[in-house]
Design an enzyme around this catalytic site. Structure first.
Site, PDB file in Angstrom:
ATOM      1  N   GLY A  21       0.278  -0.774   0.004  1.00 45.82           N
ATOM      2  CA  GLY A  21       0.119   0.145   0.345  1.00 45.82           C
ATOM      3  C   GLY A  21       1.023   1.067   0.213  1.00 45.82           C
ATOM      4  O   GLY A  21       1.791   1.012  -0.225  1.00 45.82           O
ATOM      5  N   GLY A  22       0.252   2.290   0.136  1.00 45.40           N
ATOM      6  CA  GLY A  22       1.047   3.452   0.836  1.00 45.40           C
ATOM      7  C   GLY A  22       2.514   3.959   1.365  1.00 45.40           C
ATOM      8  O   GLY A  22       3.189   4.578   1.424  1.00 45.40           O
ATOM      9  N   GLY A  65      24.004  14.850 -28.803  1.00 38.92           N
ATOM     10  CA  GLY A  65      23.020  15.035 -26.915  1.00 38.92           C
ATOM     11  C   GLY A  65      23.933  14.292 -26.061  1.00 38.92           C
ATOM     12  O   GLY A  65      23.851  14.843 -25.009  1.00 38.92           O
ATOM     13  N   ALA A  66      24.150  13.170 -26.041  1.00 36.17           N
ATOM     14  CA  ALA A  66      25.069  12.105 -25.468  1.00 36.17           C
ATOM     15  C   ALA A  66      26.016  13.160 -24.830  1.00 36.17           C
ATOM     16  O   ALA A  66      26.397  12.777 -23.932  1.00 36.17           O
ATOM     17  CB  ALA A  66      24.621  10.697 -25.646  1.00 36.17           C
TER      18      ALA A  66
HETATM   19  C1  HXC Z   1      -3.117  -5.053  11.553  1.00 32.15           C
HETATM   20  C2  HXC Z   1      -2.521  -6.403  10.269  1.00 32.15           C
HETATM   21  C3  HXC Z   1      -1.883  -5.753   9.456  1.00 32.15           C
HETATM   22  C4  HXC Z   1      -2.791  -4.650   9.998  1.00 32.15           C
HETATM   23  C5  HXC Z   1      -0.896  -7.966   9.697  1.00 32.15           C
HETATM   24  N1  HXC Z   1      -1.738  -7.854  10.575  1.00 32.15           N
HETATM   25  N2  HXC Z   1      -1.087  -6.822   8.682  1.00 32.15           N
HETATM   26  N3  HXC Z   1      -3.126  -6.507  11.916  1.00 32.15           N
HETATM   27  N4  HXC Z   1      -2.927  -4.307  10.419  1.00 32.15           N
HETATM   28  N5  HXC Z   1      -2.216  -4.061   8.777  1.00 32.15           N
HETATM   29  C6  HXC Z   1      -1.761  -8.665  11.432  1.00 32.15           C
HETATM   30  C7  HXC Z   1      -2.378 -10.306  11.809  1.00 32.15           C
HETATM   31  O1  HXC Z   1      -4.061 -10.012  11.962  1.00 32.15           O
HETATM   32  C8  HXC Z   1      -1.760 -11.036  12.471  1.00 32.15           C
HETATM   33  O2  HXC Z   1      -2.195 -11.401  13.544  1.00 32.15           O
HETATM   34  C9  HXC Z   1       0.008 -10.871  11.850  1.00 32.15           C
HETATM   35  O3  HXC Z   1      -0.535  -9.764  11.219  1.00 32.15           O
HETATM   36  C10 HXC Z   1       0.311 -11.870  11.297  1.00 32.15           C
HETATM   37  O4  HXC Z   1      -0.182 -11.396   9.623  1.00 32.15           O
HETATM   38  P1  HXC Z   1      -0.496 -12.972   8.880  1.00 32.15           P
HETATM   39  O5  HXC Z   1      -1.282 -12.449   7.747  1.00 32.15           O
HETATM   40  O6  HXC Z   1      -1.164 -14.192   9.848  1.00 32.15           O
HETATM   41  O7  HXC Z   1       0.971 -13.379   8.434  1.00 32.15           O
HETATM   42  P2  HXC Z   1       1.480 -13.748   6.762  1.00 32.15           P
HETATM   43  O8  HXC Z   1       0.368 -14.409   6.304  1.00 32.15           O
HETATM   44  O9  HXC Z   1       2.723 -13.937   6.820  1.00 32.15           O
HETATM   45  O10 HXC Z   1       0.521 -12.429   5.020  1.00 32.15           O
HETATM   46  C11 HXC Z   1       1.009 -11.238   5.708  1.00 32.15           C
HETATM   47  C12 HXC Z   1       0.652  -9.988   5.396  1.00 32.15           C
HETATM   48  C13 HXC Z   1      -1.017  -9.871   5.080  1.00 32.15           C
HETATM   49  C14 HXC Z   1       0.865  -9.978   3.871  1.00 32.15           C
HETATM   50  C15 HXC Z   1       1.487  -8.548   5.007  1.00 32.15           C
HETATM   51  O11 HXC Z   1      -0.954  -9.985   7.068  1.00 32.15           O
HETATM   52  C16 HXC Z   1      -1.631  -9.169   4.859  1.00 32.15           C
HETATM   53  O12 HXC Z   1      -2.494  -8.870   3.795  1.00 32.15           O
HETATM   54  N6  HXC Z   1      -2.063  -7.858   5.528  1.00 32.15           N
HETATM   55  C17 HXC Z   1      -2.643  -6.509   5.162  1.00 32.15           C
HETATM   56  C18 HXC Z   1      -2.038  -5.938   4.477  1.00 32.15           C
HETATM   57  C19 HXC Z   1      -2.792  -4.804   3.649  1.00 32.15           C
HETATM   58  O13 HXC Z   1      -3.770  -4.286   3.170  1.00 32.15           O
HETATM   59  N7  HXC Z   1      -2.256  -3.248   5.037  1.00 32.15           N
HETATM   60  C20 HXC Z   1      -2.964  -2.398   4.578  1.00 32.15           C
HETATM   61  C21 HXC Z   1      -1.954  -1.418   3.946  1.00 32.15           C
HETATM   62  S1  HXC Z   1      -2.851  -0.164   2.971  1.00 32.15           S
HETATM   63  P3  HXC Z   1      -2.028 -12.507  14.106  1.00 32.15           P
HETATM   64  O14 HXC Z   1      -2.723 -11.986  15.375  1.00 32.15           O
HETATM   65  O15 HXC Z   1      -2.959 -13.037  13.991  1.00 32.15           O
HETATM   66  O16 HXC Z   1      -0.852 -12.453  14.633  1.00 32.15           O
HETATM   67  C22 HXC Z   1      -1.367   0.557   4.087  1.00 32.15           C
HETATM   68  C23 HXC Z   1      -2.082   2.285   3.678  1.00 32.15           C
HETATM   69  C24 HXC Z   1      -0.523   2.889   4.066  1.00 32.15           C
HETATM   70  O17 HXC Z   1      -0.719   0.582   4.653  1.00 32.15           O
HETATM   71  C25 HXC Z   1      -0.881   4.843   3.484  1.00 32.15           C
HETATM   72  C26 HXC Z   1      -0.125   5.189   4.226  1.00 32.15           C
HETATM   73  C27 HXC Z   1      -0.278   6.627   3.837  1.00 32.15           C
END
Ligand code: HXC
Length: 513
Positions: A168-169, A403-404
């Site tokens: 994501g971001g 140019g290069a």
């Molecule tokens: C809260 C999260 C989390 C999140 C993971 N966890 N991502 N908790 N917020 N964003 C937690 C899970 O619930 C889990 O908790 C533990 O972390 C491990 O995650 P798993 O899924 O079991 O691990 P894995 O299978 O290795 O997968 C990892 C992953 C997946 C690919 C990162 O967790 C995932 O897709 N997470 C969401 C990613 C996402 O969409 N994030 C938001 C992006 S947008 P437990 O308690 O079971 O250990 C963003 C915006 C930023 O970031 C903007 C900035 C401007």
């Protein structure tokens, strides 16, 4: 009484240091990944790490969100090869290393310290991104980090290691740093993941194909380096730092390399084929002239028609920019212009002299390049060279056309010392292209056009495509014997060591992004 307090501290320490708990640490190891603290221990000099904010916890009012000491990242300071650095390392065992309000504050604090102290900041990313349960406060945290990345840019070196998910971001903070290193099969960076890609575009793509280390090192250019494993990753960061100063007010340390600055290489000319259309590997020339043949290449697998990287010459850190005739004949294109421009700007910001080696037939032609913006992107290279006030030494080895020629650190872009080998061909166009234009009528009427063209091209090459016309005009300072390239460049760098070049005050330039 005292004993109780000390005992309590020990218990809290132990609890904090176990992150999200033993089960999650085991899960982390079983994925082939080290923990946040293990990573810091590998990166820093032994026993130097001081952890900050170890007992910070989230303050979300969601009662279902478990609390762990330290929250989503381990932060603090220590030394690398005796030099001060600040670090943050996302702790995947705590809520997937997700960034909520307090993790954001911890990282921002480490960045603020690094700025005050004037030392590099290194971020190790292994994170699920914005902590979903903390909503807007997670986004608020990222915003604070982006702001600090921007203010720190060009002031302190910022380095990112991607050793886990980064989605994501959240990818934009690494992208704003100076160098990104990704570990193969572990680091993943993408704005939208494979599931979204499938939903929106009906395309099946794996995490690795979409945003793995190879994809970003070869296709997008997001990764400057890749490493086979975490150990190699930290070794590369240490090596990279060795070429850099602590901040933009300092110069990189001189390093005694024991390689004679006056060393000549009588065989160097033979690395250049006599036939100017034959490919050769510019890396061989670079390795011959730098200290101990040690060229630390940046963006090795992306835009391979230009080479950029760090080396030492006479013990001094230099940034090398060189055309690579082995790929696309060394022509300049969109990606190579972007690659070199960003590298030059980094070197300029951090007081690292730039050594340019030229052998390029010009800009790559075609609709693909034109429509994707070679004009806009190619101009960045000109801009970056013009803007750079660090010592700039250029050596033309082979072709330098059109140019290069101008773009590759020419005199007019304010290179300080311009050398050329006797093999240099400096002209507006390459011989074949030039004669078809200036001898069009003669070629049309010639009984054997191919033979005539060959003859005319040879005449053109003898007359125009050499370094002496430029040397007569003072645009080339010295035509050098190739075997002396190393000593001549080192002497120029020594002469330029105290260079000062003032430019008019402005808020900032407006490079054509
Ligand atoms: C809260 C999260 C989390 C999140 C993971 N966890 N991502 N908790 N917020 N964003 C937690 C899970 O619930 C889990 O908790 C533990 O972390 C491990 O995650 P798993 O899924 O079991 O691990 P894995 O299978 O290795 O997968 C990892 C992953 C997946 C690919 C990162 O967790 C995932 O897709 N997470 C969401 C990613 C996402 O969409 N994030 C938001 C992006 S947008 P437990 O308690 O079971 O250990 C963003 C915006 C930023 O970031 C903007 C900035 C401007």
């Amino acid at each position: 009484m005292h004993e109780e307090k000390i005992k309590r501290l020990a218990t809290m320490k132990k609890s904090a240091e176990s992150g999200g708990g033993n089960e999650r640490i085991e899960a982390q190891h079983s994925k082939g990944k080290l923990t946040a603290r293990e990573r810091i221990a590998l990166l820093l000099d032994e026993g130097t790490f001081v952890e900050l904010d170890k007992y910070v916890t989230h303050r979300s009012d969601d009662p279902t969100l478990p609390k762990f000491y330290g929250d989503g990242a381990v932060t603090g300071f220590g030394t690398i090869a005796g030099r001060q650095v600040f670090v943050f390392s996302y702790d995947f065992t705590v809520l997937g290393g997700s960034l909520g309000e307090m993790t954001g504050k911890k990282i921002a604090k480490a960045m603020d310290h690094a700025m005050k102290v004037g030392c590099p900041i290194i971020g190790i990313i292994d994170s699920g991104g914005a902590r979903i349960q903390e909503g807007v406060m997670s986004l608020d945290g990222y915003g604070d980090i982006f702001f600090r990345n921007t203010v720190a840019s060009g002031v302190i070196p910022q380095i990112t290691a991607s050793i886990g998910p980064c989605a994501g971001g959240a990818v934009y903070s690494p992208a704003m740093t100076d160098f990104v290193i990704m570990v193969e099969n572990i680091g993943q960076m993408f704005v939208t993941g494979p599931e979204v890609v499938k939903e929106v575009l009906s395309q099946e793509v794996s995490f690795e194909e979409l945003g793995g280390a190879r994809a970003h090192a070869t296709k997008s250019g997001v990764a400057h380096f890749i490493a086979k494993n975490e150990y190699e990753c930290f070794d590369k960061i240490k090596k990279l730092l060795s070429f850099l100063p602590q901040n933009n007010t300092e110069e990189p340390a001189m390093v005694e390399t024991n390689d004679d600055p006056n060393r000549i290489d009588a065989d160097l000319i033979n690395k250049l084929p006599e036939n100017p259309y034959q490919q050769y590997d510019m890396k061989e020339i670079i390795k011959s002239i730098v200290d101990n043949g040690d060229f630390f290449e940046v963006h090795e697998l992306w835009a391979e028609n230009i080479l950029v990287g760090f080396a030492r010459m006479g013990g001094r850190s230099v940034g090398i920019v060189a055309n690579q005739p082995q790929y696309l004949a060394g022509a300049l294109d969109i990606n190579s212009s972007n690659k070199a421009a960003r590298f030059i700007r980094f070197c300029d910001a951090f007081n690292i002299p730039i050594v340019t080696l030229v052998d390029t037939p010009g800009y790559l032609p075609g609709t693909d390049q034109e429509h994707n913006g070679i004009i806009r992107n190619g101009s960045k290279l000109l801009f970056a060279y013009c803007e750079a006030t660090v010592p700039k030494v250029t050596c033309i080895i082979g072709k330098a056309y059109g140019g290069a020629y101008i773009a590759m650190g020419s005199k007019n872009l304010r290179a300080d010392i311009n050398y050329a080998w006797p093999s240099a061909e400096i002209a507006v166009l390459g011989p074949e292209a030039a004669v078809t234009i200036i001898h069009r009528r003669e070629l049309k009427n010639a009984p054997n056009a191919a033979e005539t063209k060959k003859k005319l091209a040879k005449e053109y090459r003898d007359k125009f495509a050499n370094p002496y016309i430029a040397a007569e005009k003072g645009i080339i300072d010295v035509v050098i014997d190739p075997m002396e390239t190393r000593p001549m460049i080192i002497q120029a760098l020594n002469a330029l060591a105290n260079k000062k070049e003032a430019r008019p005050w402005k808020k900032h330039g407006n490079i054509n992004l």
